[in-house]
Motif scaffolding. Structure first.
Motif: not given
Length: 301
Positions: A28-42, A68-81
């Motif tokens: 469930v926390l990963y759903l919050f991570s998905d939202f956090l990614y959209l917020l901090i990246y976009y 750009q692809k690596t950067a997006k993947a980094f932000y997704r992982h960062f939010c997971d962390v």
């Protein structure tokens, strides 16, 4: 101040909120991570210029599309962390063992069983906050980590309790030498995150790392030299979301220096080389948001 927690009363509701959120299942926390990614990246664009500059300089062979692809993947992982660190506040030992796998723990065990402390040189790869706690529940001997206290009293207390709750012991950076002297014959593992940037006035070692002139702390190597301890590189690879595989690599057995490097700090050089190889396996899992290369190497006169 609340005596038990050692935090200002004003922060007590935040403490309860974070502790409560940590009880939420990780899926469930990963759903919050998905939202956090959209917020901090976009929306916020948190340190996006720093991340992109670090990636471009580190991987000049990659196209802008790949960067750009690596950067997006980094932000997704960062939010997971971020949410994984929060989950650590309530994670059980059984779940930690399931999510962190040491593939060759016998390398570490062999040294400790001989009665010698071992230094591990780690980095901000994968989930660095889970590593010490995973060791504390799996090794069968003391797992300790050197850390630098946070300036904010609330987050310092929160992180101290979070890091300690599964049995890890923490050593303040300023107390490291005193602790090594006092416990010099105690069989244990001492983890040190060794990829951070030293203050400019304290830089003693430069090398080429990720295609750039890079300074490294040499404290781990100096301690190993002084006490004759083995030093292991800890490679962390993310297998899938919330699951990590860890592997030890011997940098020195405490008696001989690495044969593949030269210079005044061969162990630190070997660490830099091992870390670079690790990063290139999974570029998005490294912490690119810090200004790792903010200092310039002095030019020879």
């Amino acid at each position: 101040m609340i005596k038990k927690l050692n935090i200002p009363v004003l922060y007590f509701p935040l403490w309860l909120l974070l502790k409560g959120l940590s009880l939420v299942p990780l899926r469930v926390l990963y759903l919050f991570s998905d939202f956090l990614y959209l917020l901090i990246y976009y929306v916020i664009g948190y340190r996006k210029k720093v991340v992109l500059q670090n990636l471009r300089n580190s991987f000049p062979e990659k196209s802008e599309q790949e960067i750009q692809k690596t950067a997006k993947a980094f932000y997704r992982h960062f939010c997971d962390v971020v949410v994984e660190i929060l989950k650590l506040r309530s994670m059980r030992s059984k779940e930690m063992r399931r999510r962190i796998v040491f593939t060759n723990q016998e390398v570490l065990d062999d040294f400790v069983q001989q009665g010698t402390p071992v230094i591990t040189m780690g980095s901000h790869s994968g989930n660095w906050e889970w590593v010490l706690s995973a060791g504390a529940v799996q090794f069968g001997f003391p797992a300790e980590g050197v850390y630098k206290p946070l300036h904010n009293a609330f987050f310092e207390e929160f992180m101290l309790q979070t890091r300690r709750r599964l049995g890890a012991r923490l050593i303040k950076m300023k107390d490291t030498m005193r602790d090594f002297v006092r416990n010099r014959k105690v069989p244990r593992v001492i983890a040190m995150l060794s990829d951070q940037t030293p203050p400019y006035g304290e830089i003693q070692f430069w090398t080429t790392f990720m295609n750039q002139d890079t300074p490294f702390f040499v404290g781990a190597e100096k301690l190993a030299d002084s006490f004759g301890y083995p030093v292991l590189f800890l490679d962390v690879q993310r297998i899938k979301r919330g699951h990590y595989q860890l592997r030890f690599e011997v940098l020195t057995d405490g008696k001989t220096k690495p044969a593949t490097t030269e210079g005044q700090y061969p162990v630190t050089e070997a660490f830099a080389q091992a870390l670079e190889r690790s990063i290139k396996q999974s570029p998005a899992d490294y912490l690119w948001s810090h200004r790792r290369w903010k200092h310039k190497r002095p030019t020879a006169n």
